[in-house]
Motif scaffolding. Structure first.
Motif, short mmCIF file in Angstrom:
data_model
loop_
_atom_site.label_atom_id
_atom_site.label_comp_id
_atom_site.label_asym_id
_atom_site.label_seq_id
_atom_site.Cartn_x
_atom_site.Cartn_y
_atom_site.Cartn_z
N SER A 1 0.84 -1.19 0.00
CA SER A 1 0.00 0.00 0.00
C SER A 1 0.87 1.24 0.00
CB SER A 1 -0.91 0.00 1.24
OG SER A 1 -0.13 -0.01 2.41
N SER B 1 1.60 5.29 -1.77
CA SER B 1 1.60 5.91 -3.09
C SER B 1 2.90 5.65 -3.81
CB SER B 1 1.39 7.43 -2.96
OG SER B 1 1.55 8.05 -4.21
N PRO C 1 -3.05 10.74 -0.02
CA PRO C 1 -3.25 9.84 1.12
C PRO C 1 -2.11 8.84 1.25
CG PRO C 1 -4.63 9.16 -0.71
CD PRO C 1 -3.97 10.45 -1.13
N HIS D 1 -2.41 5.69 2.83
CA HIS D 1 -2.91 4.32 2.65
C HIS D 1 -1.96 3.28 3.27
CE1 HIS D 1 -5.41 5.62 -1.12
NE2 HIS D 1 -6.02 5.88 0.02
N SER E 1 -9.29 7.62 2.02
CA SER E 1 -8.88 7.70 0.62
C SER E 1 -8.43 9.12 0.28
CB SER E 1 -10.04 7.31 -0.29
OG SER E 1 -10.44 5.98 -0.03
#
Length: 251
Positions: free
Chosen positions: A127, A129, A242, A244, A251
């Motif tokens: 997870s 970005s 985000p 995550h 989100s």
């Protein structure tokens, strides 16, 4: 007198001719000095840069205590979830990395273990970005000395610094956002700053990026964001992204 005036006149003319280049050079020097005074300030050359800003991990509140590195309860340190975020943070910038670096508190009830940290406290692996650049410089607010604040900022980015083999810079205390911004602009980019949320907008302003499209006036009531500020050809752009990293991250 008439015969003598000729040589004297020629001497004067020769002297004036020799002096002319000196006068011209002096005028040229004045022009150069004026031009130099218009150059950018030494602390900010105006070059392209990327600066990322995050809030520290979760803090104590509503019966959720903080713990220091030794597992002792400490109101200035991260909560269990905050430590989980700290140890998951390397995945945000190093998505292919294995278990995050050591340093989570141990030996006390309610603190994250090394195995839990390795799995990001239950967060899905991979997870985060993939668009975030790998930091080359990391700053966190000072938590030592006469102007020291809480330990949460340093604690949040210490595992990331260890994973990247970077020393976290804690030279700047909360309240010296102008000094921090000047240092960040001069530092090797990409730069990551971990700070107290109410003082993040002053950092953006000190960077000269507050007029970029989309920059909020205040940091939202969230721990799971990255503000990505990029300057290209003198113009700033902004993105809020985000993390995550943990279950329940928005989100």
């Amino acid at each position: 007198m008439t015969q003598g005036s000729g040589p004297n006149r020629r001497a004067v003319l020769v002297g004036l001719a020799l002096a002319a280049p000196v006068v011209a050079a002096g005028c040229g020097g004045s022009h150069d000095k004026s031009s130099a005074s218009k150059s950018p300030a030494a602390h900010d050359s105006g070059h392209d840069t990327t600066i990322m800003i995050i809030r520290h991990g979760e803090k104590p509140g509503s019966g959720d205590p903080g713990f220091d590195e030794a597992g002792k309860q400490d109101k200035k340190s991260l909560t269990r979830r905050g430590w989980e975020r700290s140890h998951a943070l390397p995945r945000l910038f190093l998505p292919d990395s294995g278990a995050p670096a050591s340093g989570s508190p141990s030996g006390a009830s309610g603190t994250p273990s090394a195995s839990a940290s390795a799995n990001g406290g239950g967060a899905p692996t991979g997870s985060g970005s993939a668009l975030l650049p790998r930091p080359a410089t990391i700053y966190a607010a000072a938590d030592q000395g006469p102007h020291a604040g809480a330990h949460r900022m340093r604690q949040t980015v210490t595992p990331l610094g260890e994973a990247l083999h970077l020393q976290v810079n804690t030279d700047f205390p909360e309240g010296n956002e102008k000094g921090l911004a000047a240092a960040a602009l001069a530092a090797t980019a990409p730069v990551l700053i971990c700070w107290e949320h109410s003082r993040i907008p002053p950092i953006v302003e000190a960077l000269g990026a507050s007029q970029a499209t989309g920059v909020p006036k205040v940091w939202p009531d969230r721990f799971d964001l990255v503000w990505l500020l990029t300057r290209r050809s003198g113009t700033w752009t902004f993105r809020s992204m985000p993390q995550h990293l943990l279950p329940g991250d928005a989100s």
